[in-house]
Design a protein around this motif. Structure first.
Motif, PDB file in Angstrom:
ATOM      1  N   THR A  30     -68.895  31.384 -32.802  1.00 23.88           N
ATOM      2  CA  THR A  30     -70.288  30.972 -32.675  1.00 23.88           C
ATOM      3  C   THR A  30     -70.620  30.107 -33.878  1.00 23.88           C
ATOM      4  OG1 THR A  30     -70.815  33.017 -31.534  1.00 23.88           O
ATOM      5  CG2 THR A  30     -72.664  31.766 -32.421  1.00 23.88           C
ATOM      6  N   ARG A  32     -73.276  27.070 -35.652  1.00 24.74           N
ATOM      7  CA  ARG A  32     -74.534  26.321 -35.640  1.00 24.74           C
ATOM      8  C   ARG A  32     -74.259  24.909 -36.155  1.00 24.74           C
ATOM      9  NH1 ARG A  32     -79.306  29.352 -38.510  1.00 24.74           N
ATOM     10  NH2 ARG A  32     -78.062  28.697 -40.307  1.00 24.74           N
ATOM     11  N   HIS A  52     -71.198  20.430 -38.115  1.00 26.17           N
ATOM     12  CA  HIS A  52     -71.255  21.886 -37.972  1.00 26.17           C
ATOM     13  C   HIS A  52     -71.235  22.604 -39.317  1.00 26.17           C
ATOM     14  CE1 HIS A  52     -66.975  22.609 -38.877  1.00 26.17           C
ATOM     15  NE2 HIS A  52     -66.678  21.587 -38.100  1.00 26.17           N
ATOM     16  N   GLU A  53     -71.813  23.781 -39.312  1.00 29.46           N
ATOM     17  CA  GLU A  53     -71.740  24.652 -40.486  1.00 29.46           C
ATOM     18  C   GLU A  53     -70.313  25.155 -40.658  1.00 29.46           C
ATOM     19  OE1 GLU A  53     -76.142  26.708 -40.914  1.00 29.46           O
ATOM     20  OE2 GLU A  53     -74.593  27.808 -39.837  1.00 29.46           O
ATOM     21  N   LYS A  91     -80.968  20.799 -33.469  1.00 29.42           N
ATOM     22  CA  LYS A  91     -80.135  21.872 -34.017  1.00 29.42           C
ATOM     23  C   LYS A  91     -79.697  22.743 -32.865  1.00 29.42           C
ATOM     24  CE  LYS A  91     -82.652  21.329 -38.186  1.00 29.42           C
ATOM     25  NZ  LYS A  91     -83.979  21.607 -38.764  1.00 29.42           N
ATOM     26  N   GLU A  93     -76.799  25.888 -31.330  1.00 26.33           N
ATOM     27  CA  GLU A  93     -75.785  26.910 -31.562  1.00 26.33           C
ATOM     28  C   GLU A  93     -74.807  26.806 -30.408  1.00 26.33           C
ATOM     29  OE1 GLU A  93     -76.413  31.154 -33.156  1.00 26.33           O
ATOM     30  OE2 GLU A  93     -76.237  31.369 -30.993  1.00 26.33           O
ATOM     31  N   THR A  95     -70.918  27.971 -28.643  1.00 21.17           N
ATOM     32  CA  THR A  95     -69.731  28.808 -28.642  1.00 21.17           C
ATOM     33  C   THR A  95     -68.550  27.867 -28.508  1.00 21.17           C
ATOM     34  OG1 THR A  95     -70.897  30.620 -27.592  1.00 21.17           O
ATOM     35  CG2 THR A  95     -68.496  30.658 -27.453  1.00 21.17           C
ATOM     36  N   LEU A 114     -81.620  25.306 -30.928  1.00 23.88           N
ATOM     37  CA  LEU A 114     -82.305  26.175 -31.883  1.00 23.88           C
ATOM     38  C   LEU A 114     -83.675  25.578 -32.184  1.00 23.88           C
ATOM     39  CD1 LEU A 114     -79.308  26.792 -34.316  1.00 23.88           C
ATOM     40  CD2 LEU A 114     -80.247  28.398 -32.656  1.00 23.88           C
ATOM     41  N   THR A 118     -85.292  25.534 -37.738  1.00 21.08           N
ATOM     42  CA  THR A 118     -84.108  26.276 -38.176  1.00 21.08           C
ATOM     43  C   THR A 118     -83.512  25.592 -39.398  1.00 21.08           C
ATOM     44  OG1 THR A 118     -83.618  26.886 -35.898  1.00 21.08           O
ATOM     45  CG2 THR A 118     -81.806  27.084 -37.477  1.00 21.08           C
ATOM     46  N   LEU A 120     -80.332  24.939 -41.382  1.00 17.93           N
ATOM     47  CA  LEU A 120     -78.875  25.028 -41.385  1.00 17.93           C
ATOM     48  C   LEU A 120     -78.402  25.031 -42.830  1.00 17.93           C
ATOM     49  CD1 LEU A 120     -78.116  22.565 -38.458  1.00 17.93           C
ATOM     50  CD2 LEU A 120     -78.217  25.055 -38.397  1.00 17.93           C
TER      51      LEU A 120
END
Ligand SMILES: [Cu+2]
Length: 131
Positions: A30, A32, A52-53, A91, A93, A95, A114, A118, A120
Motif C-alpha cells: 500500500t 501513497r 511515491h512515498e 494525492k 493511495e 495497492t 486521498l 493529505t 505526504l
C-alpha cells in the motif's frame, strides 16, 4: 455521475477478488503518492506517473528487502481500474501488486483518491533489518 463512480468501484472490487482468487502470488504494497501526470485516456497502457512515498518493506527481484526511496516513476495499471477523474497533483493511495514471476511484475491493482489536504511525507526508506 455518482452512480458511474459506484459502478466503477464495484468493478474494481470484482477485479480484485478475481485476482486474489486466481492463485494469489507475489506481494501487495500500500503506497501513497502524488500524481505527476494525468493518465492519457488514449493510451491507458502508458500507466500512471506517480511520485511515491518510500516503500519500507519493498522486496526487489533478488528477494532482498531493501526498501524503495521516494521517486517519480510510471506504474502499469491493472485492467478495470478506473482512471477517470485522476489529475496531476492529486494525492492517491494505491495497492501495488508485485510478482516478479509475472509478465508484468509491478502493477496498480487498487487506487483511491486521498483528501486534498493529505500531507505526504517523502522521507527516505527505512528498510527493516530483518533478513
Ligand atoms: Cu519507485
Amino acid at each position: 455521475m455518482r452512480r458511474a463512480l459506484k459502478q466503477n468501484l464495484g468493478l474494481a472490487c470484482a477485479v480484485l477478488l478475481l485476482a486474489a482468487g486466481c492463485g494469489a502470488r507475489g506481494r501487495d504494497y500500500t503506497v501513497r503518492a502524488l500524481v505527476v501526470q494525468a493518465p492519457d485516456p488514449a493510451n491507458p497502457a502508458g500507466g500512471l506517473y506517480l511520485y511515491h512515498e518510500a516503500i519500507d518493506d519493498w522486496m526487489g527481484r533478488d528477494g532482498k528487502r531493501d526498501g524503495m526511496d521516494p521517486m517519480a516513476m510510471p506504474f502499469p495499471v491493472a485492467k478495470g481500474i478506473p482512471l477517470t477523474g485522476i489529475a496531476a497533483n492529486d494525492k492517491v493511495e494505491v495497492t501495488l501488486h508485485v510478482d516478479w514471476q509475472a509478465d508484468r511484475a509491478v502493477e496498480i491493482t487498487q487506487l483511491r483518491k486521498l483528501p486534498r489536504d493529505t500531507r505526504l511525507d517523502f522521507r527516505a526508506a527505512r528498510p527493516s533489518p530483518k533478513p
